[in-house]
Motif scaffolding. Structure first.
Motif, PDB file in Angstrom:
ATOM      1  N   ILE A 274     -36.005  96.691  66.206  1.00  0.00           N
ATOM      2  CA  ILE A 274     -35.189  96.684  64.982  1.00  0.00           C
ATOM      3  C   ILE A 274     -33.935  95.831  65.162  1.00  0.00           C
ATOM      4  O   ILE A 274     -33.479  95.191  64.219  1.00  0.00           O
ATOM      5  CB  ILE A 274     -34.848  98.124  64.534  1.00  0.00           C
ATOM      6  N   ILE A 275     -33.401  95.801  66.379  1.00  0.00           N
ATOM      7  CA  ILE A 275     -32.225  94.957  66.630  1.00  0.00           C
ATOM      8  C   ILE A 275     -32.558  93.489  66.385  1.00  0.00           C
ATOM      9  O   ILE A 275     -31.739  92.723  65.873  1.00  0.00           O
ATOM     10  CB  ILE A 275     -31.704  95.176  68.066  1.00  0.00           C
ATOM     11  N   ASN A 276     -33.769  93.108  66.724  1.00  0.00           N
ATOM     12  CA  ASN A 276     -34.189  91.708  66.566  1.00  0.00           C
ATOM     13  C   ASN A 276     -34.758  91.404  65.180  1.00  0.00           C
ATOM     14  O   ASN A 276     -35.226  90.293  64.930  1.00  0.00           O
ATOM     15  CB  ASN A 276     -35.218  91.351  67.640  1.00  0.00           C
ATOM     16  N   SER A 277     -34.724  92.373  64.290  1.00  0.00           N
ATOM     17  CA  SER A 277     -35.179  92.153  62.915  1.00  0.00           C
ATOM     18  C   SER A 277     -33.979  91.808  62.032  1.00  0.00           C
ATOM     19  O   SER A 277     -32.837  91.775  62.486  1.00  0.00           O
ATOM     20  CB  SER A 277     -35.861  93.417  62.378  1.00  0.00           C
TER      21      SER A 277
ATOM     22  N   HIS B 125     -35.148 108.518  63.688  1.00  0.00           N
ATOM     23  CA  HIS B 125     -35.858 107.482  64.440  1.00  0.00           C
ATOM     24  C   HIS B 125     -35.833 106.199  63.603  1.00  0.00           C
ATOM     25  O   HIS B 125     -35.639 106.259  62.383  1.00  0.00           O
ATOM     26  CB  HIS B 125     -37.308 107.888  64.712  1.00  0.00           C
ATOM     27  N   THR B 126     -36.083 105.068  64.236  1.00  0.00           N
ATOM     28  CA  THR B 126     -36.129 103.824  63.453  1.00  0.00           C
ATOM     29  C   THR B 126     -37.461 103.693  62.723  1.00  0.00           C
ATOM     30  O   THR B 126     -37.524 103.103  61.644  1.00  0.00           O
ATOM     31  CB  THR B 126     -35.954 102.573  64.331  1.00  0.00           C
TER      32      THR B 126
ATOM     33  N   GLU C 255     -35.150 100.765  75.377  1.00  0.00           N
ATOM     34  CA  GLU C 255     -34.736  99.411  75.001  1.00  0.00           C
ATOM     35  C   GLU C 255     -35.801  98.663  74.213  1.00  0.00           C
ATOM     36  O   GLU C 255     -35.488  97.933  73.277  1.00  0.00           O
ATOM     37  CB  GLU C 255     -34.359  98.605  76.255  1.00  0.00           C
ATOM     38  N   GLU C 256     -37.068  98.839  74.585  1.00  0.00           N
ATOM     39  CA  GLU C 256     -38.139  98.128  73.882  1.00  0.00           C
ATOM     40  C   GLU C 256     -38.272  98.644  72.450  1.00  0.00           C
ATOM     41  O   GLU C 256     -38.417  97.871  71.507  1.00  0.00           O
ATOM     42  CB  GLU C 256     -39.464  98.295  74.634  1.00  0.00           C
ATOM     43  N   TYR C 257     -38.177  99.973  72.281  1.00  0.00           N
ATOM     44  CA  TYR C 257     -38.258 100.605  70.960  1.00  0.00           C
ATOM     45  C   TYR C 257     -37.120 100.118  70.066  1.00  0.00           C
ATOM     46  O   TYR C 257     -37.341  99.660  68.944  1.00  0.00           O
ATOM     47  CB  TYR C 257     -38.202 102.128  71.146  1.00  0.00           C
ATOM     48  N   VAL C 258     -35.904 100.216  70.560  1.00  0.00           N
ATOM     49  CA  VAL C 258     -34.736  99.825  69.765  1.00  0.00           C
ATOM     50  C   VAL C 258     -34.679  98.309  69.579  1.00  0.00           C
ATOM     51  O   VAL C 258     -34.225  97.813  68.545  1.00  0.00           O
ATOM     52  CB  VAL C 258     -33.437 100.348  70.423  1.00  0.00           C
TER      53      VAL C 258
END
Length: 300
Positions: free
Chosen positions: A186-189, A124-125, A180-183
């Motif tokens: 981290i994609i936007n970090s 998990h992230t 999508e909200e969960y991932v």
């Protein structure tokens, strides 16, 4: 790998929400379970240190949006002190959890030692704010917390925020990619993010080598490995808190961990989430120990 091994036992489980059939999450039994199955004896640590956990609770805190924040902060401070007092540059540190929230205490210690990177190997992230957590368990938010995302009570212990700079972190192995909200968090970090499918494409050893290149390029003081065993395929490691079918195998694990563990800048590794209650005969833990020892000993 550095010559001497120091073993730290942090049997902490207050970062997890217990399931209906549980009295408390069994991950706190992991250090004793590994010892019983011969892990301690076979790695021959120079020293073993242990910090007992407070009694299990599920106290949800409205202010932070997290369960048991006071106990988590208090434990993290004591954990940090124990690590700082009993580690040195010539020692490889193996840290046994417990749940993933034990990363917080180690992160504080490393921040006080200098500038460190983090290789976050997990199914998990664990990079979400409390508002996205259905359980409020810190074990599902620990990467966010150590990178400064979350309430100040947890993210700014001893005024050390952030414990890791996001750009010095590799998050590797997430198989939970359909939310999508969960991932998206981290994609936007600024974290270097390799989900399970991306790390397969990039190559397991290549991903570790890319991380080491970052550590050297930034001239960091060192790095730490977080290893949640739920990154492993469910067929070889089903005794975890949050199971998923897909995951890496032991050959993949070797390709990932060997370059890291045997790099001179590696401070150590923590192992989390393996729950002995789900493996009463050691069917899954014994092969796990065998493979981990081969990696630690740099065996083929």
């Amino acid at each position: 790998m550095k010559g001497k091994i120091t073993l730290f036992e942090f049997p902490f489980n207050l970062g997890l929400t217990k399931k209906e059939h549980e009295i408390e999450p069994g991950v706190r039994k992991l250090p004793d379970w590994l010892k019983k199955l011969g892990f301690h004896e076979r790695i021959s640590p120079e020293h073993i240190y242990r910090l007992e956990s407070p009694a299990y609770a599920m106290n949800f805190d409205q202010e932070t949006g997290v369960k048991n924040p006071e106990q988590i902060v208090e434990y993290a401070k004591k954990q940090s002190e124990l690590i700082l007092k009993n580690s040195d540059k010539n020692t490889f540190n193996i840290i046994l959890g417990g749940d993933c929230s034990i990363l917080i205490g180690t992160a504080i210690a490393l921040k006080k030692l200098g500038s460190f990177g983090l290789f976050y190997l997990d199914g998990h992230t664990d990079y979400i704010p409390a508002r996205l957590s259905p359980s409020g368990g810190a074990a599902g938010m620990d990467l966010a917390i150590v990178c400064g995302l979350g309430h100040e009570k947890l993210t700014n212990i001893d005024n050390q925020k952030p414990y890791f700079l996001a750009e010095n972190v590799f998050c590797v192995g997430n198989a939970e990619t359909d939310d999508e909200e969960y991932v998206g968090e981290i994609i936007n970090s600024k974290i270097n993010y390799f989900d399970l499918y991306k790390v397969r494409k990039n190559g397991f050893r290549k991903t570790s080598e890319d991380f080491l290149a970052l550590i050297n390029e930034k001239n960091l003081d060192g790095f730490f490995i977080h290893f949640d065993v739920d990154v492993l395929n469910d067929k070889i490691m089903p005794c975890v808190d949050s199971r998923m079918e897909d995951g890496i195998d032991y050959d993949n694990l070797k390709e990932i961990l060997q370059p890291l563990i045997h790099n001179e800048k590696c401070f150590g590794i923590e192992i989390t989430i393996l729950d002995p209650d789900y493996d009463p005969n050691g069917e899954y833990t014994l092969p796990f120990i065998e493979n981990l020892i081969k990696i630690i000993n740099n065996e083929d």
